[in-house]
Scaffold this active site. Structure first.
Site, PDB file in Angstrom:
ATOM      1  N   ARG A  76      43.970  43.404  31.990  1.00 54.39           N
ATOM      2  CA  ARG A  76      44.931  42.728  32.699  1.00 54.39           C
ATOM      3  C   ARG A  76      46.324  42.765  32.222  1.00 54.39           C
ATOM      4  O   ARG A  76      46.472  42.718  31.028  1.00 54.39           O
ATOM      5  CB  ARG A  76      44.640  41.364  33.285  1.00 54.39           C
ATOM      6  CG  ARG A  76      43.073  41.295  34.212  1.00 54.39           C
ATOM      7  CD  ARG A  76      42.870  40.053  34.604  1.00 54.39           C
ATOM      8  NE  ARG A  76      43.733  39.153  35.241  1.00 54.39           N
ATOM      9  CZ  ARG A  76      43.391  37.946  35.800  1.00 54.39           C
ATOM     10  NH1 ARG A  76      42.405  37.435  35.320  1.00 54.39           N
ATOM     11  NH2 ARG A  76      44.354  37.446  36.268  1.00 54.39           N
ATOM     12  N   ARG A 106      36.545  33.035  42.302  1.00 57.65           N
ATOM     13  CA  ARG A 106      37.070  32.595  43.921  1.00 57.65           C
ATOM     14  C   ARG A 106      35.982  33.389  44.785  1.00 57.65           C
ATOM     15  O   ARG A 106      35.845  32.845  45.706  1.00 57.65           O
ATOM     16  CB  ARG A 106      38.402  33.344  44.295  1.00 57.65           C
ATOM     17  CG  ARG A 106      39.450  32.207  43.453  1.00 57.65           C
ATOM     18  CD  ARG A 106      40.674  32.323  44.009  1.00 57.65           C
ATOM     19  NE  ARG A 106      41.831  31.610  43.466  1.00 57.65           N
ATOM     20  CZ  ARG A 106      42.006  30.281  43.429  1.00 57.65           C
ATOM     21  NH1 ARG A 106      41.389  29.732  44.677  1.00 57.65           N
ATOM     22  NH2 ARG A 106      42.944  29.642  42.755  1.00 57.65           N
ATOM     23  N   ASP A 112      46.067  33.879  46.131  1.00 63.63           N
ATOM     24  CA  ASP A 112      44.846  33.307  46.191  1.00 63.63           C
ATOM     25  C   ASP A 112      44.017  32.934  47.316  1.00 63.63           C
ATOM     26  O   ASP A 112      42.828  32.754  47.189  1.00 63.63           O
ATOM     27  CB  ASP A 112      44.683  31.953  45.373  1.00 63.63           C
ATOM     28  CG  ASP A 112      45.209  32.310  43.820  1.00 63.63           C
ATOM     29  OD1 ASP A 112      44.971  33.542  43.162  1.00 63.63           O
ATOM     30  OD2 ASP A 112      45.790  31.671  42.823  1.00 63.63           O
TER      31      ASP A 112
END
Length: 395
Positions: free
Chosen positions: A107, A364, A291
């Site tokens: 990332r 998530r 998100d």
């Protein structure tokens, strides 16, 4: 509660947490966020002074680290942990080794890494390990605003601790500006002076944190969104209490999106109630609320017509490629999804069904799957089974 107990009445959750925080005694303070990974790492970076939880709230901790500390800890797959703590390590002039797991080594850290190196830090990668040393110095800092707001938050936390004054400038558009506003709120609560002028902050050096003895941590809209979206799929509805309806949290925008979907949304005091209405497709700009896209996509999957998710490319850089993961999850449950380079096109279906999905070690998606299966179970559409590891199955 059981499905029988839940059926026929609205559900209510209360999230409120407060912590007793002593005054800062050394060079800086590291506060644990709602992420257990942040808490685990910061326990390793120095003596843990406070660890408070009231049983229903997320634990909050305060750790103190001296300037001559040598630190080693696992960031696991948490990008926020790494991006917040890197500048703070530099402000302390400490040596640190971050252990990165999963997708985290791949990332992005640019351009934050270059900015830190230009101002006195040394960063060296060795596989999954990131070695950090050197002392950040004050001066002019320029960071792009369209990669991650966490870069800006980390610098805002670190620069007041330097000896010299600093000027922090953001170039280009600022993505997820609300997250930066949350950082400003927390720093101002700590009596730090960070005057803002347009897209730059003039930050005096040699400051120290002075939190009030008692600090109330407001309810988390990001996690609240899962419950409110469950309400949008339920005739009985869901009520979440203990919220700040004027919060600077960007994910408070979930209630506006749900209203546009056609859900019934009621705000009362510190609570929000959401019930299912005549749901229809909408266009969602993901830039300020990245998100929320996985859970809002579930609502879109059973809303009549077409929903378009746009400006969502950054979701491909999360713990998983969340555009691909969300699309695969919905397809596995009977949804109709077309994946675009920077978004999704979701065509509503009458109902989702059981299936087996991969959560890709993405927290998530794991929470999302749990919520979807919970709803299907309440509606008596299917029994549920949640398996540990990467796969969650409903049969």
């Amino acid at each position: 509660g059981s499905a029988d107990r839940m059926r026929g009445s609205s559900c209510s959750w209360r999230r409120r947490s407060s912590v007793e925080v002593p005054s800062c005694r050394t060079s800086t303070m590291l506060t644990a966020s709602s992420s257990g990974r942040d808490l685990a790492l910061r326990r390793r970076t120095g003596p843990l002074e406070t660890d408070c939880s009231n049983g229903t709230s997320t634990p909050v901790a305060v750790a103190y680290v001296s300037a001559d500390a040598s630190m080693s800890g696992s960031a696991e797959e948490s990008g926020s942990t790494l991006r917040f703590l890197l500048p703070i390590v530099g402000a302390l002039g400490a040596q640190a080794v971050f252990h990165r797991e999963g997708r985290l080594p791949q990332r992005p850290l640019a351009p934050l890494d270059s900015v830190l190196k230009e101002h006195g830090m040394t960063l060296r990668e060795d596989g999954d390990l990131l070695y950090c040393s050197g002392q950040l110095i004050g001066g002019n800092y320029t960071i792009a605003g369209n990669v991650s707001s966490q870069y800006i938050s980390g610098l805002l936390m670190a620069l007041p601790l330097l000896i010299r004054d600093s000027l922090l400038m953001v170039s280009g558009p600022l993505e997820s500006a609300a997250y930066v506003a949350m950082t400003e709120d927390a720093l101002q609560l700590s009596k730090l002076t960070i005057p803002k002028m347009g897209v730059m902050w003039a930050i005096p050096g040699q400051q120290r944190c002075h939190l009030p003895k008692r600090t109330v941590v407001e309810g988390d809209w990001s996690n609240t969104a899962f419950f409110l979206c469950m309400g949008a799929l339920s005739k009985e509805g869901v009520t979440v209490e203990g919220l700040n309806l004027q919060s600077s949290q960007g994910d408070r925008g979930v209630i506006d999106v749900l209203r546009r979907f056609g859900a019934e949304v009621t705000e009362h005091g510190d609570a929000v109630t959401v019930r299912r209405g005549a749901l229809h497709g909408v266009t969602i700009n993901a830039a300020p609320i990245p998100d929320l896209i996985p859970v809002l996509s579930v609502v879109a999957s059973v809303a009549e017509g077409e929903t378009r998710v746009e400006n969502a490319y950054r979701l491909r850089l999360k713990e998983s490629d969340r555009l691909k993961s969300t699309a695969n999850l919905l397809r596995a449950l009977g949804g109709q999804v077309e994946e675009k380079e920077d978004g999704l096109v979701i065509t509503g279906v009458p109902a989702l069904h059981g299936g087996a999905v991969e959560t890709q070690n993405d927290h998530r998606l794991a929470i999302l799957v749990t919520g979807v299966f919970f709803l299907l179970s309440i509606a008596a559409l299917m029994p549920i089974s949640l398996e540990r590891g990467r796969r969650a199955a409903g049969r």
